[in-house]
Scaffold this active site. Structure first.
Site, mmCIF file in Angstrom:
data_model
loop_
_atom_site.group_PDB
_atom_site.id
_atom_site.type_symbol
_atom_site.label_atom_id
_atom_site.label_comp_id
_atom_site.label_asym_id
_atom_site.label_seq_id
_atom_site.Cartn_x
_atom_site.Cartn_y
_atom_site.Cartn_z
ATOM 1 C CE LYS A 48 -2.476 -1.029 3.997
ATOM 2 N NZ LYS A 48 -1.622 -2.343 4.386
ATOM 3 N NE ARG A 127 -4.063 -2.126 10.112
ATOM 4 C CZ ARG A 127 -3.126 -1.177 9.594
ATOM 5 N NH1 ARG A 127 -3.064 -0.165 9.570
ATOM 6 N NH2 ARG A 127 -2.077 -1.864 9.336
ATOM 7 N NE ARG A 166 7.322 -3.623 4.747
ATOM 8 C CZ ARG A 166 5.937 -3.302 5.131
ATOM 9 N NH1 ARG A 166 5.183 -2.979 3.830
ATOM 10 N NH2 ARG A 166 5.293 -3.703 6.030
ATOM 11 N NE ARG A 199 7.091 -1.198 9.357
ATOM 12 C CZ ARG A 199 5.816 -1.173 8.657
ATOM 13 N NH1 ARG A 199 5.676 -0.493 7.544
ATOM 14 N NH2 ARG A 199 4.688 -1.612 9.265
ATOM 15 N NE ARG A 210 2.133 -5.474 10.882
ATOM 16 C CZ ARG A 210 2.954 -4.843 9.620
ATOM 17 N NH1 ARG A 210 4.340 -5.321 9.861
ATOM 18 N NH2 ARG A 210 2.552 -3.995 8.877
#
Ligand code: AMP
Length: 254
Positions: A48, A127, A166, A199, A210
């Site tokens: 996103k 969310r 990532r 992260r 998550r």
């Protein structure tokens, strides 16, 4: 409406969005473009943020990320956070969602960003169904409505692969994927030379939480926007540009 990428401008400083309404905004006055009002939906790690960057460059609007607000609060130090924020950040660090009341309050405080003549691109909010309903109320206060809710789709296996590769640049916050677009020099951002890092909430055990949180709350949000005729679903492509080609087409038809 212009969709000419040559008319792009960099994503502006987000002081107002990140720190709160008392901080000044560096945006120029209204641009020639249509002010887009979009929410980006989809599982964590689906891309996103990268799509948001591409949309901002092509269509304008400010990218507003609730996750970025929480990461910024962690970087500022837990001891400086209010008790409610501190509790929320603990939840975040283990991969759970922050309570609706707190997130909605944080977004409501930034009404100025949501009524901005440059438009907005919400990434990571809403969310839950209750956040989506609250957003409708906040936008009504801001005198505006949404143009589109864009949902990026990928299955859990793809997500886990994407997130494990990532990395984020400490300096310019660019996101890259080691598998899809490895940096020219290991550990160094191609764009600005900053250091790349993973992260904390991209670590495998947190990612699993998550995804559980995502699956527990996503469907009612999608149903909410589908029932309003605002939902556009985009299966992610092999590269960010493949996905953006589809996003571009969808937004031009909105
Ligand atoms: P993101 O960068 O959007 O994946 O957000 C990182 C983390 O911040 C999430 O895993 C949640 O803990 C928290 N968070 C961000 N946005 C929200 C939201 N709208 N509702 C609840 N928690 C959120």
């Amino acid at each position: 409406m212009s969709s000419n990428p040559s008319a792009s401008r960099p994503n502006p400083d987000h002081a107002t969005w990140l720190k709160g309404p008392e901080y000044p905004c560096d945006l120029p006055g209204p641009g020639p473009r249509r002010p887009w009002h979009i929410v980006l939906l989809g599982p964590p790690g689906v891309g996103k943020g990268t799509q948001a960057d591409l949309i901002v460059q092509t269509f304008g609007a400010c990218q507003l990320s609730t996750g970025e607000i929480f990461r910024n609060a962690i970087a500022a130090g837990l001891d400086r956070a209010s008790p409610a924020m501190r509790q929320a950040l603990v939840e975040m660090q283990r991969g759970a969602l922050v309570p609706d009341d707190l997130v909605v309050e944080i977004v409501r405080e930034r009404l100025r960003c949501l009524s901005c003549t440059q438009g907005f691109l919400l990434d990571g909010f809403p969310r839950t169904r209750s956040q989506a309903e609250a957003l409708d109320g906040i936008l009504a206060e801001a005198g505006t409505t949404l143009d589109a809710a864009v949902n990026f789709m990928a299955n859990d296996a793809e997500i886990i692969t994407r997130i494990s590769g990532r990395r984020v640049c400490r300096a310019c916050k660019a996101t890259i994927n080691l598998d899809i677009s490895p940096p020219r020099i290991a550990g160094v951002c191609d764009k600005c030379g900053g250091a790349l890092f993973q992260r904390d909430d991209d670590k495998p055990e947190v990612v699993r939480n998550r995804l559980v949180a995502y699956h527990a709350t996503a469907k009612p949000v999608l149903d909410f926007y589908r029932s309003k005729g605002l939902l556009h679903e985009i299966p992610v492509g092999n590269t960010p540009l493949d996905t953006f080609e589809k996003t571009h087409k969808v937004l031009l038809a909105v």
